[in-house]
Design a protein around this motif. Structure first.
Motif, PDB file in Angstrom:
ATOM      1  N   PHE A 176      -2.928   4.896   6.550  1.00  0.00           N
ATOM      2  CA  PHE A 176      -4.065   4.054   7.303  1.00  0.00           C
ATOM      3  C   PHE A 176      -5.190   4.404   6.502  1.00  0.00           C
ATOM      4  CE2 PHE A 176      -0.732   4.373  10.161  1.00  0.00           C
ATOM      5  CZ  PHE A 176      -0.477   3.201  10.985  1.00  0.00           C
ATOM      6  N   ASP A 204      -3.459  -0.796  13.724  1.00  0.00           N
ATOM      7  CA  ASP A 204      -2.967  -1.685  12.863  1.00  0.00           C
ATOM      8  C   ASP A 204      -3.899  -2.442  11.841  1.00  0.00           C
ATOM      9  OD1 ASP A 204      -3.654  -3.541  14.754  1.00  0.00           O
ATOM     10  OD2 ASP A 204      -2.111  -4.670  14.879  1.00  0.00           O
ATOM     11  N   HIS A 215       0.296   3.863  15.823  1.00  0.00           N
ATOM     12  CA  HIS A 215       0.353   2.921  14.695  1.00  0.00           C
ATOM     13  C   HIS A 215      -0.204   1.733  15.087  1.00  0.00           C
ATOM     14  CE1 HIS A 215       3.220   5.277  11.981  1.00  0.00           C
ATOM     15  NE2 HIS A 215       2.307   5.914  12.222  1.00  0.00           N
ATOM     16  N   TRP A 244      -4.279  -0.264   8.682  1.00  0.00           N
ATOM     17  CA  TRP A 244      -2.850   0.081   8.060  1.00  0.00           C
ATOM     18  C   TRP A 244      -2.985  -0.205   6.578  1.00  0.00           C
ATOM     19  CZ3 TRP A 244       0.880  -3.225   5.426  1.00  0.00           C
ATOM     20  CH2 TRP A 244       2.042  -2.496   5.354  1.00  0.00           C
ATOM     21  N   SER A 245      -2.658   0.674   5.670  1.00  0.00           N
ATOM     22  CA  SER A 245      -2.552   0.510   4.370  1.00  0.00           C
ATOM     23  C   SER A 245      -1.160   0.265   3.825  1.00  0.00           C
ATOM     24  CB  SER A 245      -2.964   1.821   3.696  1.00  0.00           C
ATOM     25  OG  SER A 245      -2.871   1.742   2.369  1.00  0.00           O
ATOM     26  N   GLU A 299       3.204   4.819   6.674  1.00  0.00           N
ATOM     27  CA  GLU A 299       2.601   5.608   7.768  1.00  0.00           C
ATOM     28  C   GLU A 299       1.008   5.993   7.348  1.00  0.00           C
ATOM     29  OE1 GLU A 299       4.945   8.934   8.633  1.00  0.00           O
ATOM     30  OE2 GLU A 299       6.440   7.859  10.054  1.00  0.00           O
TER      31      GLU A 299
END
Length: 97
Positions: A68, A59, A55, A62-63, A66
């Motif tokens: 992305f 990063d 993760h 990242w959306s 958990e």
């Protein structure tokens, strides 16, 4: 005790990076919560520390939660995992989380 796996799945142009002892069962559970098809892309041995490190590595993609956004770098990583090629998990990501 069953080993843990980090799994990569896709739904609605997003990538989920999660951890489970039974990734296929976990994908089935997640599919019950969202109204879109979800597809398991790859799994690799690893627990929550490896999941957290991955993760952190992605990063910038990242959306939410958990999930992305797809990116060439994340796609290449998943492709390597899916095809059994070695992957590097950044040590800094493991050390900081």
């Amino acid at each position: 005790m069953n080993p843990q796996y980090v799994y990569f799945a896709t739904a609605c142009d997003k990538i989920k990076i999660g951890c489970s002892r039974r990734p296929h069962d976990r994908i089935w559970q997640v599919s019950e919560w969202i109204p879109f098809p979800i597809k398991l892309l790859a799994t690799m041995p690893g627990g929550y520390d490896v999941e957290t490190a991955i993760h952190s590595m992605f990063d910038a993609d990242w959306s939410h939660g958990e999930w992305f956004n797809p990116s060439p770098r994340l796609g290449a990583f998943i492709d390597d995992v899916a095809n059994g090629r070695p992957v590097t998990i950044e040590v800094e990501a493991l050390a900081t989380h």
